[in-house]
Design an enzyme around this catalytic site. Structure first.
Site, PDB file in Angstrom:
ATOM      1  N   GLY A   1      64.023  60.301  48.694  1.00 53.20           N
ATOM      2  CA  GLY A   1      63.057  59.437  49.382  1.00 53.20           C
ATOM      3  C   GLY A   1      63.708  58.512  50.415  1.00 53.20           C
ATOM      4  O   GLY A   1      63.038  57.655  50.978  1.00 53.20           O
TER       5      GLY A   1
ATOM      6  N   LYS B   1      63.094  62.060  60.064  1.00 53.56           N
ATOM      7  CA  LYS B   1      63.773  62.314  58.789  1.00 53.56           C
ATOM      8  C   LYS B   1      65.220  62.734  59.017  1.00 53.56           C
ATOM      9  O   LYS B   1      65.519  63.455  59.969  1.00 53.56           O
ATOM     10  CB  LYS B   1      63.049  63.434  58.028  1.00 53.56           C
ATOM     11  CG  LYS B   1      61.646  63.042  57.566  1.00 53.56           C
ATOM     12  CD  LYS B   1      60.877  64.257  57.121  1.00 53.56           C
ATOM     13  CE  LYS B   1      60.626  64.282  55.647  1.00 53.56           C
ATOM     14  NZ  LYS B   1      59.770  65.410  55.248  1.00 53.56           N
TER      15      LYS B   1
ATOM     16  N   ARG C   1      66.960  74.009  41.947  1.00 53.95           N
ATOM     17  CA  ARG C   1      67.394  73.709  40.567  1.00 53.95           C
ATOM     18  C   ARG C   1      66.177  73.664  39.650  1.00 53.95           C
ATOM     19  O   ARG C   1      65.039  73.739  40.121  1.00 53.95           O
ATOM     20  CB  ARG C   1      68.072  72.348  40.559  1.00 53.95           C
ATOM     21  CG  ARG C   1      67.141  71.278  41.123  1.00 53.95           C
ATOM     22  CD  ARG C   1      67.623  69.883  40.965  1.00 53.95           C
ATOM     23  NE  ARG C   1      66.867  68.947  41.769  1.00 53.95           N
ATOM     24  CZ  ARG C   1      65.709  68.414  41.445  1.00 53.95           C
ATOM     25  NH1 ARG C   1      65.124  68.745  40.312  1.00 53.95           N
ATOM     26  NH2 ARG C   1      65.089  67.576  42.243  1.00 53.95           N
TER      27      ARG C   1
ATOM     28  N   HIS D   1      50.816  66.027  46.808  1.00 54.44           N
ATOM     29  CA  HIS D   1      52.099  66.721  46.647  1.00 54.44           C
ATOM     30  C   HIS D   1      51.855  67.894  45.693  1.00 54.44           C
ATOM     31  O   HIS D   1      51.562  67.699  44.526  1.00 54.44           O
ATOM     32  CB  HIS D   1      53.144  65.751  46.067  1.00 54.44           C
ATOM     33  CG  HIS D   1      54.456  66.408  45.744  1.00 54.44           C
ATOM     34  ND1 HIS D   1      55.641  66.057  46.357  1.00 54.44           N
ATOM     35  CD2 HIS D   1      54.771  67.400  44.879  1.00 54.44           C
ATOM     36  CE1 HIS D   1      56.609  66.811  45.875  1.00 54.44           C
ATOM     37  NE2 HIS D   1      56.115  67.630  44.968  1.00 54.44           N
TER      38      HIS D   1
HETATM   39  P1  ADP Z   1      63.276  63.625  49.666  1.00 58.66           P
HETATM   40  O1  ADP Z   1      64.180  64.826  49.754  1.00 58.66           O
HETATM   41  O2  ADP Z   1      63.974  62.365  50.053  1.00 58.66           O
HETATM   42  O3  ADP Z   1      62.529  63.531  48.368  1.00 58.66           O
HETATM   43  P2  ADP Z   1      60.924  64.765  51.010  1.00 58.66           P
HETATM   44  O4  ADP Z   1      61.044  65.486  52.295  1.00 58.66           O
HETATM   45  O5  ADP Z   1      60.710  65.595  49.785  1.00 58.66           O
HETATM   46  O6  ADP Z   1      62.206  63.807  50.833  1.00 58.66           O
HETATM   47  O7  ADP Z   1      59.770  63.689  51.092  1.00 58.66           O
HETATM   48  C1  ADP Z   1      59.577  62.712  50.091  1.00 58.66           C
HETATM   49  C2  ADP Z   1      58.199  62.105  50.195  1.00 58.66           C
HETATM   50  O8  ADP Z   1      58.014  61.495  51.491  1.00 58.66           O
HETATM   51  C3  ADP Z   1      57.060  63.110  50.080  1.00 58.66           C
HETATM   52  O9  ADP Z   1      56.715  63.390  48.731  1.00 58.66           O
HETATM   53  C4  ADP Z   1      55.953  62.355  50.806  1.00 58.66           C
HETATM   54  O10 ADP Z   1      55.442  61.340  49.959  1.00 58.66           O
HETATM   55  C5  ADP Z   1      56.691  61.677  51.949  1.00 58.66           C
HETATM   56  N1  ADP Z   1      56.708  62.535  53.178  1.00 58.66           N
HETATM   57  C6  ADP Z   1      57.684  63.380  53.573  1.00 58.66           C
HETATM   58  N2  ADP Z   1      57.345  64.017  54.721  1.00 58.66           N
HETATM   59  C7  ADP Z   1      56.127  63.579  55.055  1.00 58.66           C
HETATM   60  C8  ADP Z   1      55.215  63.852  56.133  1.00 58.66           C
HETATM   61  N3  ADP Z   1      55.498  64.717  57.096  1.00 58.66           N
HETATM   62  N4  ADP Z   1      54.012  63.188  56.141  1.00 58.66           N
HETATM   63  C9  ADP Z   1      53.708  62.302  55.172  1.00 58.66           C
HETATM   64  N5  ADP Z   1      54.509  61.998  54.131  1.00 58.66           N
HETATM   65  C10 ADP Z   1      55.704  62.615  54.065  1.00 58.66           C
END
Ligand code: ADP
Length: 460
Positions: free
Chosen positions: A176, A169, A302, A219
């Protein structure tokens, strides 16, 4: 002499709402209820917005393109000065999580209705957020709280320690984007190179981190409210697993099937984290939940789109509480006062094709909205309203509340049946079908469920 809470409270009497659509209307109502004057802003495309007519002042700040209006910090600050606003509410999206904007507002002598610029900056970088959360005892996804080094051998060792599949990431990622799942070792280096390049281009930083990829999570998120005086509470939890392309479609509170003794320590750890970083205002801790365990993924600093489901169950007006915290008031509830009752659902009604999900702009020729006990509609549209192609397709939020989850589902089915929007396409037919689905009615479906359900529907 330091200010007492009451001397510093009530720091402003006019709020500029730096947003548009349903949330601009929602924030305006909260301000009026608190006896505050409001300044609405718009782009050229939104000149006819109904919340412009009910605001004390209404200023057009730029062309239709968001970059030249709702994202134009100088134009917003100038509007605030011209209209005599003492505070700016950023809503969600646009500039709501922009630390530089929060800083510029405070430097101009105005109040930013949200946390400090430094809280936004810490939580905006996913690595520093994870580090802060670990320090506060919030459970995180397995993986280091440091950026990945450049050395290939060290990266391989980190992946092996976590165990495949892993997810790479971008530290500055959002919406996303900037994420890549790595199922096994032989595609690791290629994935790192691609994600680094994407991160550099999209977020201006090549910083990456790695964590365990969870295969069937839900989630689940926790809402918090904090004041400037060292008080913080959490208002229960929401389930936002019904997602399409990482976009939430239906949200509910509470998350079904989560025992209080499992969620309690997580809620308290979130409160602890807020106190440790000196957080002010409202915020949301997002978690993935799998096999009975919670894993922090990010914090939203927020107000969120789905805040109404928590308002319905907790009885707390989250927008008013957020504004009062920014005014310097002491939080008027303690954790022991928080009781969540019944069950609430929210459907996001979008101007889009129910099959292809392509945005649908145009004039709303007919609108009928449902009413009755336990039904709430947050919207800015009316018959004759022109949905413009420039912005997010959310046109209304349909929210219901009932004593049990089954009753809330029945109420939502009825509310959806009573919602009519003509002239443009909406996702209402799709939502009606989803609320008749057996597995959804059972609850506890994971974040992949909706995509699979859509695939199946297309195939039959
Ligand atoms: P963003 O800030 O882009 O929304 P997030 O970190 O909140 O990113 O992650 C977005 C989505 O990606 C999560 O809701 C989930 O669906 C998927 N995701 C993120 N991290 C993981 C992980 N470690 N394992 C599985 N899915 C993940």
């Amino acid at each position: 002499m330091p200010e007492t809470s009451e001397q510093s409270a009530g720091r402003f009497d006019t709020v500029l709402i730096a947003n548009r659509g349903e949330i601009a209307a929602r924030i305006q109502r909260a301000c009026r209820e608190l006896g505050l004057k409001t300044v609405a802003i718009c782009s050229e495309a939104d000149r006819q917005a109904p919340y412009g007519k009910t605001a004390d002042s209404f200023l057009c700040i730029g062309p239709s393109t968001a970059a030249k209006s709702y994202l134009n910090q100088d134009a917003i600050l100038l509007a605030a000065r011209l209209a005599g606003a003492g505070a700016i509410h950023p809503g969600y999206g646009f500039l709501s999580e922009n630390a530089a904007f929060a800083d510029a507002i405070e430097k101009a002598g105005l109040v930013f209705i949200g946390p400090t610029a430094s809280s936004i900056a810490i939580m905006g970088d996913k690595i520093s957020a994870k580090r802060a959360m670990m320090a506060a005892g919030v459970p995180c996804v397995p993986g280091p709280d440091t950026a990945l080094p450049d050395d290939p051998a060290t990266i391989e060792r980190i992946a092996l320690e976590i165990g495949y599949p892993v997810i790479i990431k971008a530290a500055g990622g959002g919406g996303g984007r900037g994420m890549r799942v790595v199922p096994k070792a032989d595609v690791l280096h290629e994935a790192i190179a691609l994600t680094r390049e994407e991160a550099r281009k999209a977020f201006g930083s090549r910083s990456l981190y790695m964590e365990k990829f969870l295969e069937h999570p839900r989630h689940i998120e926790i809402q918090v409210i904090c004041d400037d005086h060292g008080n913080a509470v959490w208002l229960g939890h929401r389930d936002c697993s019904m997602q399409r392309r990482h976009q939430k479609v239906v949200e509910e509170a509470p998350a079904p099937g989560i025992a209080p003794d499992i969620i309690q320590p997580v809620g308290l750890a979130c409160v602890q984290a807020c106190l440790q970083i000196g957080y002010r205002g409202v915020g949301t801790f997002e978690f993935l939940y799998e096999d009975g365990a919670f894993y922090f993924i990010e914090m939203n600093t927020r107000l969120q789109v789905e805040h109404p489901v928590t308002e319905m169950t907790s009885g707390v007006d989250i927008v008013q509480a957020q504004i009062r915290a920014a005014q310097g008031h002491v939080l008027d509830l303690i954790q022991g006062d928080v009781t969540c009752e019944g069950h609430s659902f929210e459907c996001r009604i979008n101007a889009e094709d129910p099959e292809t999900f392509l945005p649908s702009a145009g004039v709303v020729t007919h609108l009928a909205l449902p009413a009755g006990p336990g039904i709430r509609v947050d919207t800015h549209i009316h018959a004759g309203y022109k949905v413009s192609p420039y912005y997010d397709s959310l046109i209304a939020k349909l929210i219901v509340h009932a004593p049990t989850r089954a009753e809330a589902m029945a109420r939502m089915r009825e509310a959806l049946a009573g919602t009519e929007v003509e002239g443009i396409s909406t996702n209402i037919p799709f939502l009606r079908a989803l609320f008749k689905d057996g597995a959804f009615a059972q609850g506890e479906t994971d974040i992949h469920y909706l995509e699979q359900w859509l695939k199946l529907r297309r195939a039959t």
